[in-house]
Design a protein around this motif. Structure first.
Motif, mmCIF file in Angstrom:
data_model
loop_
_atom_site.group_PDB
_atom_site.id
_atom_site.type_symbol
_atom_site.label_atom_id
_atom_site.label_comp_id
_atom_site.label_asym_id
_atom_site.label_seq_id
_atom_site.Cartn_x
_atom_site.Cartn_y
_atom_site.Cartn_z
ATOM 1 N N PRO A 113 42.943 6.825 -25.096
ATOM 2 C CA PRO A 113 43.158 6.570 -26.529
ATOM 3 C C PRO A 113 43.206 7.888 -27.305
ATOM 4 O O PRO A 113 42.549 8.863 -26.931
ATOM 5 N N ARG A 114 43.977 7.877 -28.376
ATOM 6 C CA ARG A 114 44.110 9.070 -29.204
ATOM 7 C C ARG A 114 43.547 8.835 -30.594
ATOM 8 O O ARG A 114 43.760 7.775 -31.202
ATOM 9 N N GLN A 144 45.313 5.971 -32.580
ATOM 10 C CA GLN A 144 44.695 4.688 -32.887
ATOM 11 C C GLN A 144 43.853 4.718 -34.159
ATOM 12 O O GLN A 144 43.771 3.720 -34.874
ATOM 13 N N ARG A 145 43.191 5.849 -34.407
ATOM 14 C CA ARG A 145 42.391 5.969 -35.624
ATOM 15 C C ARG A 145 42.641 7.335 -36.246
ATOM 16 O O ARG A 145 42.592 8.359 -35.579
ATOM 17 N N GLN A 159 33.455 4.963 -30.507
ATOM 18 C CA GLN A 159 34.434 5.240 -29.450
ATOM 19 C C GLN A 159 33.737 5.946 -28.285
ATOM 20 O O GLN A 159 32.946 6.872 -28.497
ATOM 21 N N GLY A 197 38.427 9.116 -25.013
ATOM 22 C CA GLY A 197 39.697 9.368 -25.679
ATOM 23 C C GLY A 197 39.905 10.847 -25.895
ATOM 24 O O GLY A 197 39.106 11.691 -25.474
ATOM 25 N N GLU A 224 44.514 15.973 -22.631
ATOM 26 C CA GLU A 224 44.238 14.865 -21.707
ATOM 27 C C GLU A 224 44.176 15.373 -20.277
ATOM 28 O O GLU A 224 43.360 14.896 -19.473
#
Length: 226
Positions: free
Chosen positions: A4-5, A50-51, A100, A103, A128
């Motif tokens: 997730p980013r 995502q956020r 979270q 990510g 990543e």
């Protein structure tokens, strides 16, 4: 599966060097606030963030709420109050992501509104793979260091000018920000580097940080030709 980013946009400027009477992140760039241009880059669907967390001084919340409602009410993001320093503001942004567990998180200057999506994507991807990655460019000018007796030439092929975004595995950045703040912390990479090597990603000379009136004029010109 890709991680997730998330993104933390730090916008704590007061506009002192700009001399415009209001924070530089709220000044107009092609008739919209500088900060809005920045947020839109990270909200691009192709990036898959995502956020999106915006860190602002608490006394700027009302101004931003009005600007957001006027220019981009559809832009989804979270707003948190920053601290007295950039380090403290990033830490507040990380706390907002508290639930979270994994990510990659990008930390980006709110007044870098021209960052190419390719630079953002490449920095996320490198983090990543390697855990920590930052955008940077080679200096164009000759560079000299200062000494007690004068100055000396530096090999610019071994130097890089650091930009943002700076992207990190979420757990790594959290561990780094558990350490006390030090005067040597000039950016997020300097907070992390004692824990983990920093991968460099090719940045872009158009990825300017708007600090002075000349920077704003340059950003206008660059946007007209993109």
């Amino acid at each position: 599966m890709p991680l997730p980013r998330f993104a933390i946009i730090v916008a704590g400027g007061t506009g002192t060097r700009m001399g415009a009477g209001r924070p530089k992140q709220f000044l107009k760039l092609q008739n919209e606030p500088v900060l809005l241009h920045t947020l839109r880059r990270f909200a691009a669907p192709a990036l898959g963030v995502q956020r999106l967390v915006l860190v602002l001084p608490a006394d700027q919340f009302d101004v931003w709420q009005e600007l957001h409602a006027q220019y981009a009410p559809e832009l989804q993001h979270e707003v948190v109050a920053g601290g007295a320093t950039r380090w403290a503001s990033v830490r507040q942004g990380l706390l907002q992501l508290g639930e979270q567990t994994e990510g990659v998180v990008a930390v980006h200057d709110g007044v870098r509104p021209l960052t190419p999506l390719s630079v953002i994507e490449n920095t996320y991807a490198a983090a990543e793979q390697h855990g920590a990655a930052i955008a940077a460019v080679p200096p164009k000018d000759s560079v000299r260091g200062l000494s007690a007796t004068g100055s000396y030439a530096l090999d610019r092929s071994r130097l890089r000018l650091v930009q943002t975004p700076q992207c990190f595995e979420l757990g790594l950045l959290r561990r780094a920000y558990q350490m006390p703040e030090l005067p040597t912390f000039t950016d997020d990479a300097s907070v992390v580097e004692d824990l983990h090597p920093i991968q460099l990603v090719q940045g872009d000379y158009c990825n300017i940080k708007i600090t002075t009136p000349d920077d704003l004029l340059l950003a206008e010109a660059l946007l007209r030709h993109t």
